[in-house]
Design a protein around this motif. Structure first.
Motif, PDB file in Angstrom:
ATOM      1  N   THR A  22     -23.315  47.638 -23.142  1.00 34.83           N
ATOM      2  CA  THR A  22     -24.464  48.451 -22.737  1.00 34.83           C
ATOM      3  C   THR A  22     -24.703  48.507 -21.224  1.00 34.83           C
ATOM      4  OG1 THR A  22     -26.004  46.584 -22.880  1.00 34.83           O
ATOM      5  CG2 THR A  22     -25.615  47.854 -24.903  1.00 34.83           C
ATOM      6  N   GLY A  23     -24.124  47.572 -20.475  1.00 30.54           N
ATOM      7  CA  GLY A  23     -24.360  47.521 -19.041  1.00 30.54           C
ATOM      8  C   GLY A  23     -25.411  46.515 -18.614  1.00 30.54           C
ATOM      9  N   GLN A  24     -25.914  45.713 -19.547  1.00 32.33           N
ATOM     10  CA  GLN A  24     -26.970  44.769 -19.180  1.00 32.33           C
ATOM     11  C   GLN A  24     -26.491  43.676 -18.223  1.00 32.33           C
ATOM     12  OE1 GLN A  24     -28.398  42.178 -22.385  1.00 32.33           O
ATOM     13  NE2 GLN A  24     -26.574  42.644 -23.600  1.00 32.33           N
ATOM     14  N   TYR A  25     -25.178  43.453 -18.160  1.00 32.30           N
ATOM     15  CA  TYR A  25     -24.644  42.421 -17.262  1.00 32.30           C
ATOM     16  C   TYR A  25     -23.860  43.005 -16.082  1.00 32.30           C
ATOM     17  CZ  TYR A  25     -25.711  39.593 -21.373  1.00 32.30           C
ATOM     18  OH  TYR A  25     -26.349  39.002 -22.443  1.00 32.30           O
ATOM     19  N   CYS A  26     -23.924  44.326 -15.902  1.00 28.43           N
ATOM     20  CA  CYS A  26     -23.057  44.929 -14.878  1.00 28.43           C
ATOM     21  C   CYS A  26     -23.462  44.521 -13.461  1.00 28.43           C
ATOM     22  CB  CYS A  26     -23.051  46.445 -15.004  1.00 28.43           C
ATOM     23  SG  CYS A  26     -24.660  47.233 -14.858  1.00 28.43           S
ATOM     24  N   GLY A  27     -24.701  44.087 -13.245  1.00 32.08           N
ATOM     25  CA  GLY A  27     -25.112  43.676 -11.910  1.00 32.08           C
ATOM     26  C   GLY A  27     -24.960  42.197 -11.635  1.00 32.08           C
ATOM     27  N   ASP A  28     -24.548  41.413 -12.635  1.00 28.61           N
ATOM     28  CA  ASP A  28     -24.456  39.960 -12.473  1.00 28.61           C
ATOM     29  C   ASP A  28     -23.287  39.574 -11.567  1.00 28.61           C
ATOM     30  OD1 ASP A  28     -26.541  39.914 -14.218  1.00 28.61           O
ATOM     31  OD2 ASP A  28     -25.505  38.813 -15.814  1.00 28.61           O
ATOM     32  N   SER A  29     -23.559  38.629 -10.659  1.00 29.66           N
ATOM     33  CA  SER A  29     -22.524  37.986  -9.834  1.00 29.66           C
ATOM     34  C   SER A  29     -21.679  38.976  -9.043  1.00 29.66           C
ATOM     35  CB  SER A  29     -21.610  37.116 -10.720  1.00 29.66           C
ATOM     36  OG  SER A  29     -22.359  36.147 -11.421  1.00 29.66           O
ATOM     37  N   GLN A  30     -22.270  40.093  -8.638  1.00 33.23           N
ATOM     38  CA  GLN A  30     -21.528  41.051  -7.828  1.00 33.23           C
ATOM     39  C   GLN A  30     -21.202  40.439  -6.458  1.00 33.23           C
ATOM     40  OE1 GLN A  30     -20.244  44.017  -8.333  1.00 33.23           O
ATOM     41  NE2 GLN A  30     -21.162  44.713 -10.260  1.00 33.23           N
ATOM     42  N   PRO A  31     -19.996  40.659  -5.935  1.00 31.37           N
ATOM     43  CA  PRO A  31     -19.625  40.094  -4.634  1.00 31.37           C
ATOM     44  C   PRO A  31     -20.288  40.861  -3.489  1.00 31.37           C
ATOM     45  CG  PRO A  31     -17.865  41.480  -5.433  1.00 31.37           C
ATOM     46  CD  PRO A  31     -18.898  41.430  -6.539  1.00 31.37           C
ATOM     47  N   PHE A  32     -20.215  40.310  -2.307  1.00 26.35           N
ATOM     48  CA  PHE A  32     -20.783  40.959  -1.134  1.00 26.35           C
ATOM     49  C   PHE A  32     -19.926  42.155  -0.709  1.00 26.35           C
ATOM     50  CE2 PHE A  32     -20.991  41.485   3.510  1.00 26.35           C
ATOM     51  CZ  PHE A  32     -22.349  41.732   3.655  1.00 26.35           C
ATOM     52  N   GLY A  33     -20.580  43.266  -0.374  1.00 27.65           N
ATOM     53  CA  GLY A  33     -19.885  44.377   0.240  1.00 27.65           C
ATOM     54  C   GLY A  33     -19.316  45.431  -0.682  1.00 27.65           C
ATOM     55  N   VAL A  34     -19.371  45.230  -2.005  1.00 26.35           N
ATOM     56  CA  VAL A  34     -18.834  46.214  -2.946  1.00 26.35           C
ATOM     57  C   VAL A  34     -19.535  46.016  -4.286  1.00 26.35           C
ATOM     58  CG1 VAL A  34     -16.931  44.710  -3.679  1.00 26.35           C
ATOM     59  CG2 VAL A  34     -16.715  47.190  -3.958  1.00 26.35           C
ATOM     60  N   TRP A  35     -19.698  47.099  -5.034  1.00 21.79           N
ATOM     61  CA  TRP A  35     -20.289  47.012  -6.376  1.00 21.79           C
ATOM     62  C   TRP A  35     -19.174  47.319  -7.364  1.00 21.79           C
ATOM     63  CZ3 TRP A  35     -21.751  49.067 -11.033  1.00 21.79           C
ATOM     64  CH2 TRP A  35     -22.884  48.510 -11.648  1.00 21.79           C
ATOM     65  N   LEU A  36     -18.804  46.315  -8.158  1.00 23.37           N
ATOM     66  CA  LEU A  36     -17.645  46.426  -9.038  1.00 23.37           C
ATOM     67  C   LEU A  36     -18.000  47.082 -10.365  1.00 23.37           C
ATOM     68  CD1 LEU A  36     -16.093  42.902  -8.390  1.00 23.37           C
ATOM     69  CD2 LEU A  36     -15.388  45.085  -7.368  1.00 23.37           C
ATOM     70  N   ILE A  37     -17.060  47.868 -10.865  1.00 22.94           N
ATOM     71  CA  ILE A  37     -17.183  48.484 -12.178  1.00 22.94           C
ATOM     72  C   ILE A  37     -16.003  48.032 -13.023  1.00 22.94           C
ATOM     73  CG2 ILE A  37     -18.559  50.494 -11.561  1.00 22.94           C
ATOM     74  CD1 ILE A  37     -16.052  52.018 -10.984  1.00 22.94           C
ATOM     75  N   ALA A  38     -16.137  48.176 -14.339  1.00 26.50           N
ATOM     76  CA  ALA A  38     -15.126  47.627 -15.232  1.00 26.50           C
ATOM     77  C   ALA A  38     -14.834  48.583 -16.372  1.00 26.50           C
ATOM     78  CB  ALA A  38     -15.587  46.286 -15.800  1.00 26.50           C
ATOM     79  N   GLY A  39     -13.608  48.504 -16.856  1.00 24.89           N
ATOM     80  CA  GLY A  39     -13.258  49.171 -18.095  1.00 24.89           C
ATOM     81  C   GLY A  39     -13.695  48.311 -19.270  1.00 24.89           C
ATOM     82  N   THR A  40     -12.927  48.301 -20.333  1.00 24.94           N
ATOM     83  CA  THR A  40     -13.229  47.488 -21.504  1.00 24.94           C
ATOM     84  C   THR A  40     -11.967  46.743 -21.921  1.00 24.94           C
ATOM     85  OG1 THR A  40     -12.573  49.018 -23.292  1.00 24.94           O
ATOM     86  CG2 THR A  40     -14.728  49.406 -22.232  1.00 24.94           C
ATOM     87  N   PRO A  41     -12.090  45.753 -22.803  1.00 28.07           N
ATOM     88  CA  PRO A  41     -10.882  45.085 -23.301  1.00 28.07           C
ATOM     89  C   PRO A  41     -10.119  45.924 -24.313  1.00 28.07           C
ATOM     90  CG  PRO A  41     -12.838  44.150 -24.317  1.00 28.07           C
ATOM     91  CD  PRO A  41     -13.327  45.108 -23.292  1.00 28.07           C
ATOM     92  N   GLY A  42     -10.621  47.115 -24.570  1.00 21.56           N
ATOM     93  CA  GLY A  42     -10.055  48.031 -25.564  1.00 21.56           C
ATOM     94  C   GLY A  42     -11.191  48.757 -26.247  1.00 21.56           C
ATOM     95  N   GLY A  43     -11.062  50.056 -26.452  1.00 23.48           N
ATOM     96  CA  GLY A  43     -12.158  50.814 -27.048  1.00 23.48           C
ATOM     97  C   GLY A  43     -13.083  51.393 -25.984  1.00 23.48           C
ATOM     98  N   THR A  44     -14.301  51.764 -26.432  1.00 23.95           N
ATOM     99  CA  THR A  44     -15.238  52.501 -25.585  1.00 23.95           C
ATOM    100  C   THR A  44     -16.533  51.743 -25.389  1.00 23.95           C
ATOM    101  OG1 THR A  44     -14.326  54.607 -26.378  1.00 23.95           O
ATOM    102  CG2 THR A  44     -16.497  54.694 -25.348  1.00 23.95           C
TER     103      THR A  44
END
Length: 203
Positions: A72-94
């Motif tokens: 759902t994205g509830q953890y997408c802001g956790d532990s982001q590094p300095f200077g960039v906002w990381l995005i992720a795919g999935t381990p498989g599926g949608t």
């Protein structure tokens, strides 16, 4: 502003008192325009650094809070590094994610990536890899990163490996809502992450 009249003797005082024309009120100053958000300055995001910070971010999350497995994205802001906002795919599926993103940070992440113990395995993955990124309905060019040796953090400690894949980099977005889709595949692996990004100015 307090006005201080300059009086030159009694004649000036008399003229000031007899004047029938009221002095115009001062014009209020125009409101200052809101300054544009300045991008955060960080060290260059080389292919090695990008993959190192991304795999550290994806591999060292608390159990149940992994941003790659997040539906759902509830953890997408956790532990982001300095200077960039990381995005992720999935381990498989949608996955369909809603995330809040600072307006000052560029975005980066993979449409398809793998970390392996040897360069040859990563090369095989990359040879078969396909992917795309779509921002607000428009395609964004992916960067093909060849096998790169990295040392990244995991829950069990630091690990060495070779990372490769198809990656996207996006300049800081304007405040408001944006959509981003990452799709990627290689062999039997395929994934899709659909993001609704609310971009905000931080205080």
């Amino acid at each position: 502003m307090i006005r201080r009249p300059v009086l030159i003797g009694a004649a000036a005082l008399l003229l000031a008192g007899c004047s029938s024309t009221p002095e115009p009120a001062p014009t209020p100053p125009a409101p200052a325009a809101e300054p544009a958000a300045e991008p955060v300055k960080a060290e260059p995001l080389t292919p090695q650094r990008l993959q190192t910070v991304w795999w550290s971010w994806a591999s060292s999350a608390e159990p149940g809070q992994n941003p790659v497995e997040d539906p759902t994205g509830q953890y997408c802001g956790d532990s982001q590094p300095f200077g960039v906002w990381l995005i992720a795919g999935t381990p498989g599926g949608t996955a369909d994610r809603h995330c809040q993103v600072p307006a000052t940070l560029p975005l980066a992440g993979p449409a398809a990536t793998q970390v392996t113990t040897d360069a040859a395995s990563c090369t095989r993955f990359l040879t078969a890899a396909k992917g795309e990124a779509v921002l607000d309905g428009k395609p964004v060019q992916l960067e093909k990163i060849e096998p790169t040796k990295i040392t990244y953090d995991t829950e069990q400690g630091a690990k060495d490996g070779y990372s490769c894949g198809l990656w996207v980099r996006i300049d800081p977005l304007s405040p408001g809502q944006h959509t981003l889709t990452l799709r990627g595949s290689s062999g039997t692996f395929s994934n899709e992450a659909n993001y609704v990004l609310t971009v905000v100015r931080l205080p």
